[in-house]
Design an enzyme around this catalytic site. Structure first.
Site, PDB file in Angstrom:
ATOM      1  N   TYR A  53      20.459  30.995  -6.374  1.00 22.15           N
ATOM      2  CA  TYR A  53      20.959  30.752  -7.940  1.00 22.15           C
ATOM      3  C   TYR A  53      22.260  30.154  -7.856  1.00 22.15           C
ATOM      4  CZ  TYR A  53      17.025  33.094  -9.149  1.00 22.15           C
ATOM      5  OH  TYR A  53      15.389  33.604  -9.252  1.00 22.15           O
ATOM      6  N   HIS A 104      12.790  34.227 -19.766  1.00 19.12           N
ATOM      7  CA  HIS A 104      13.153  34.511 -18.221  1.00 19.12           C
ATOM      8  C   HIS A 104      14.603  34.700 -17.900  1.00 19.12           C
ATOM      9  CE1 HIS A 104       8.893  33.039 -17.267  1.00 19.12           C
ATOM     10  NE2 HIS A 104       8.657  34.142 -17.852  1.00 19.12           N
ATOM     11  N   ASN A 196       2.309  17.541 -22.229  1.00 19.17           N
ATOM     12  CA  ASN A 196       2.732  17.716 -20.721  1.00 19.17           C
ATOM     13  C   ASN A 196       2.417  16.553 -19.934  1.00 19.17           C
ATOM     14  OD1 ASN A 196       2.756  18.488 -18.225  1.00 19.17           O
ATOM     15  ND2 ASN A 196       1.533  20.689 -18.853  1.00 19.17           N
TER      16      ASN A 196
END
Ligand code: BV8
Length: 221
Positions: A53, A104, A196
């Site tokens: 991260y 998230h 997309n």
């Protein structure tokens, strides 16, 4: 005025240089998600998870919002628009968007396992960093790992139940519960649109294929 729910995924930030997950060369093709994006992985090797991260946080700091973020920022703040993102980057906020729902979590935030305090994450985190609120050495990135409950689900489900239009942007639709939102929106009578690079194969009334920096500003305009 149409009540709109927008769900974005990694494709929204791809042209800003942040990696996607399941495309060729994607993050999950280079890392074992069970080792770096699960509570078990963190318990087994917190240093590896923090390194993962910390590297993404550095990448995010060097990135800039793209035209798709800018277009969604223009939409945000409207009472009839709910911006939900699976992304943990802050590019929508840096484009000026407000009220973004990060289901998230956020790479720019840290969380204390012990007292659940949250604060702005430093550039680099390490195992044993003390919590600024309770001093426990129980700090972690404030992101939702596999097997953990996503944030703001009640708010998201209420918006989906009330939506006239559901727009999915740059997501492969592989991860639940986000992958189920299009069906929830359909069941509540919403029209569904996918923007997309390539159609994800999900059940949408309409699909517009192309890079987010082209198809999103065209749709928002
Ligand atoms: C939960 C944060 C219970 C960390 C992430 C079996 C069946 C169904 C479900 C499960 C199952 N087994 C396990 C589960 C549950 C599991 C799950 O879904 N697993 C999958 C793999 C099967 N889910 C969970 O564990 C979730 N929790 O279920 O709790 C619960 C449920 C409901 C209510 C209460 C309790 C938690 C999941 C969260 C995991 N954390 N991220 C981090 O980022 O490190 S998820 C991870 O995938 C990513 O972070 C990302 O957010 C997410 C989705 O990926 P995408 O964004 O779609 O990216 P991807 O690479 O896949 O696709 C890229 C897309 O971009 C493509 O479509 C591509 O075409 C497009 N694109 C590329 N370039 C461009 C572009 N588009 C436009 N322009 C471009 N230039």
């Amino acid at each position: 005025m149409d009540r709109i729910v927008v769900l974005s995924g990694a494709g929204l930030s791809a042209e800003s240089g942040l990696g996607t997950f399941r495309d060729m060369g994607g993050i999950w093709t280079r890392y074992d998600l069970s080792e770096v994006a699960t509570p078990e992985g963190f318990a087994a090797d917190p240093a590896k998870v923090h390194d993962f991260y910390n590297a993404r946080r550095a990448n995010m700091a060097g990135a800039a919002p793209n035209a798709a973020h800018d277009a969604l920022a223009r939409l945000s703040g409207r009472a009839d628009v709910t911006l939900v993102t699976q992304n943990i980057d802050d590019l929508l906020e840096r484009a000026g968007a407000s009220g973004v729902i990060h289901m998230h979590g956020e790479l720019s935030r840290a969380l204390c396992h012990a007292c659940r305090a949250r604060w702005d994450a430093p550039a680099s985190m390490a195992p044993g960093d003390p919590c600024p609120a309770c001093a426990a050495p129980a700090t972690r990135p404030d992101v939702v790992w596999f097997g953990e409950v996503p944030y703001h689900m009640e708010r998201i489900e209420a918006a989906l139940a009330d939506a006239d239009l559901f727009v999915s942007i740059g997501t492969s639709g592989q991860v639940y519960p986000a992958a189920g939102f299009v069906e929830m929106a359909r069941l509540s009578g919403a029209r569904t649109l996918e923007l997309n690079l390539e159609a994800s194969g999900g059940r949408f009334d309409e699909v517009r294929e192309g890079p987010a920096t082209e198809v999103v500003p065209t749709w928002v305009a």
